[in-house]
Design an enzyme around this catalytic site. Structure first.
Site, PDB file in Angstrom:
ATOM      1  N   TYR A  76      49.791 -38.579 -71.055  1.00  0.00           N
ATOM      2  CA  TYR A  76      49.212 -38.638 -69.711  1.00  0.00           C
ATOM      3  C   TYR A  76      50.287 -38.908 -68.666  1.00  0.00           C
ATOM      4  O   TYR A  76      50.309 -38.292 -67.588  1.00  0.00           O
ATOM      5  CB  TYR A  76      48.152 -39.734 -69.704  1.00  0.00           C
ATOM      6  CG  TYR A  76      47.398 -39.935 -68.423  1.00  0.00           C
ATOM      7  CD1 TYR A  76      46.435 -39.019 -67.987  1.00  0.00           C
ATOM      8  CD2 TYR A  76      47.613 -41.078 -67.653  1.00  0.00           C
ATOM      9  CE1 TYR A  76      45.724 -39.230 -66.820  1.00  0.00           C
ATOM     10  CE2 TYR A  76      46.898 -41.295 -66.489  1.00  0.00           C
ATOM     11  CZ  TYR A  76      45.957 -40.374 -66.072  1.00  0.00           C
ATOM     12  OH  TYR A  76      45.247 -40.585 -64.918  1.00  0.00           O
TER      13      TYR A  76
ATOM     14  N   LYS B  58      51.136 -36.363 -65.635  1.00  0.00           N
ATOM     15  CA  LYS B  58      50.939 -36.797 -64.254  1.00  0.00           C
ATOM     16  C   LYS B  58      52.256 -36.843 -63.483  1.00  0.00           C
ATOM     17  O   LYS B  58      52.290 -36.590 -62.273  1.00  0.00           O
ATOM     18  CB  LYS B  58      50.258 -38.163 -64.226  1.00  0.00           C
ATOM     19  CG  LYS B  58      48.794 -38.121 -64.642  1.00  0.00           C
ATOM     20  CD  LYS B  58      47.974 -37.181 -63.770  1.00  0.00           C
ATOM     21  CE  LYS B  58      46.486 -37.353 -63.968  1.00  0.00           C
ATOM     22  NZ  LYS B  58      45.695 -36.405 -63.143  1.00  0.00           N
TER      23      LYS B  58
END
Length: 305
Positions: free
Chosen positions: A168, A172
């Site tokens: 993640y 991101k």
């Protein structure tokens, strides 16, 4: 002090695509854009959720359609943009919000867990951005330069790191860099590209452990709900409007009533001797430069060193 209100509806008549809009922050964005006068394409992988949000918007007097599909699918991303234009005759705003997590420490993370998260977040942003931008470039070259807006969704995890979320974090962080890249490449076509790093109560955060769930829980005493997803949407609605024409390539953290501009990589301390270094002389030089450089923001969940 609250900002001065210049008009009641900043996005009257504009058309917005919001991905991952079936629940949580995406749903709040879709409702907020509709309330601000925009016609909304509600995208979600779950058909029931997407149609439920559309029904909510229509019941409130707005206009919306559901677009069920996978944002990381190339043909699906093209269809999402094409369908919005076919249904409403134009496209002005793309809000990239869709995503999920598969949290695990790096040494325990599987290839599939890595690929799935990077795919839906990073590739999912690129796919929709590419197809929307291609439309706006064609409009610009035809002499119809749009007032187009892309709002991407990064995360504090992607900006500063978060233990147990390596997939993640990487996705991101890539989105934050993609935002800067897209802003530079698309500005000449009338497109402004920015990103938000939101903190709010969602399915992802509520599933991140008991401590996080307790922190995210809604207050029971009637006080301001800092973690309400609807707190995130006013900035997104403003960024989607023509008023934001001077803002591009920027990242904003948003939580409750607080908005923070987040600056990316910047050069700080430097030492140039005009020739090649030897390894043995670098120790004290690096130590001196790091002493002068700003201290990095601590990684979320990291133990104090």
């Amino acid at each position: 002090m609250k900002g001065k209100v210049l008009t009641d509806k900043l996005n009257e008549g504009r058309v917005a695509i919001v991905t991952g809009a079936g629940r949580g922050i995406g749903r709040a964005h879709a409702l907020a854009f509709a309330a601000d006068g925009a016609r909304v394409v509600v995208n979600d992988f779950d058909a029931d959720s997407a149609h439920a949000v559309v029904a909510e918007i229509v019941a409130a007097g707005g206009e919306a359609v559901a677009a069920v599909g996978d944002v990381a699918d190339w043909a699906g991303g093209a269809a999402l943009v094409d369908d919005a234009i076919a249904r409403f005759g134009r496209l002005d705003i793309l809000v990239n919000n869709a995503g999920f997590v598969r949290d695990r420490m790096l040494v325990a993370m599987s290839e599939d867990e890595w690929d799935a998260v990077v795919r839906v977040h990073l590739k999912g942003h690129f796919v929709t951005l590419h197809h929307a931008a291609a439309h706006w470039r064609a409009e610009s070259k035809a002499g119809r330069t749009p007032s187009a807006r892309i709002i991407n969704t990064t995360s504090g995890a992607g900006l500063f790191g978060s233990v147990g979320q390596g997939n993640y974090v990487a996705a991101k962080a890539g989105i934050a860099a993609l935002t800067i890249q897209a802003a530079a490449e698309l500005g000449g076509y009338g497109v402004r590209v920015n990103a938000i790093a939101p903190s709010a109560r969602t399915q992802m955060t509520m599933g991140a452990g008991e401590a996080m769930a307790a922190q995210m829980a809604a207050p029971t005493d009637g006080s301001f709900d800092v973690m309400d997803p609807a707190n995130i949407s006013p900035l997104v609605v403003w960024l989607g409007s023509p008023e934001s024409s001077a803002v591009t390539g920027r990242v904003f953290e948003v939580e409750g009533g607080r908005i923070t501009v987040v600056d990316g990589w910047q050069r700080s301390a430097e030492h140039d001797i005009g020739s090649r270094w030897t390894p043995g002389e670098l120790g004290p030089v690096v130590e001196e430069m790091l002493a002068k450089a700003p201290h990095p923001v601590p990684v979320y969940g990291a133990r104090a060193q």
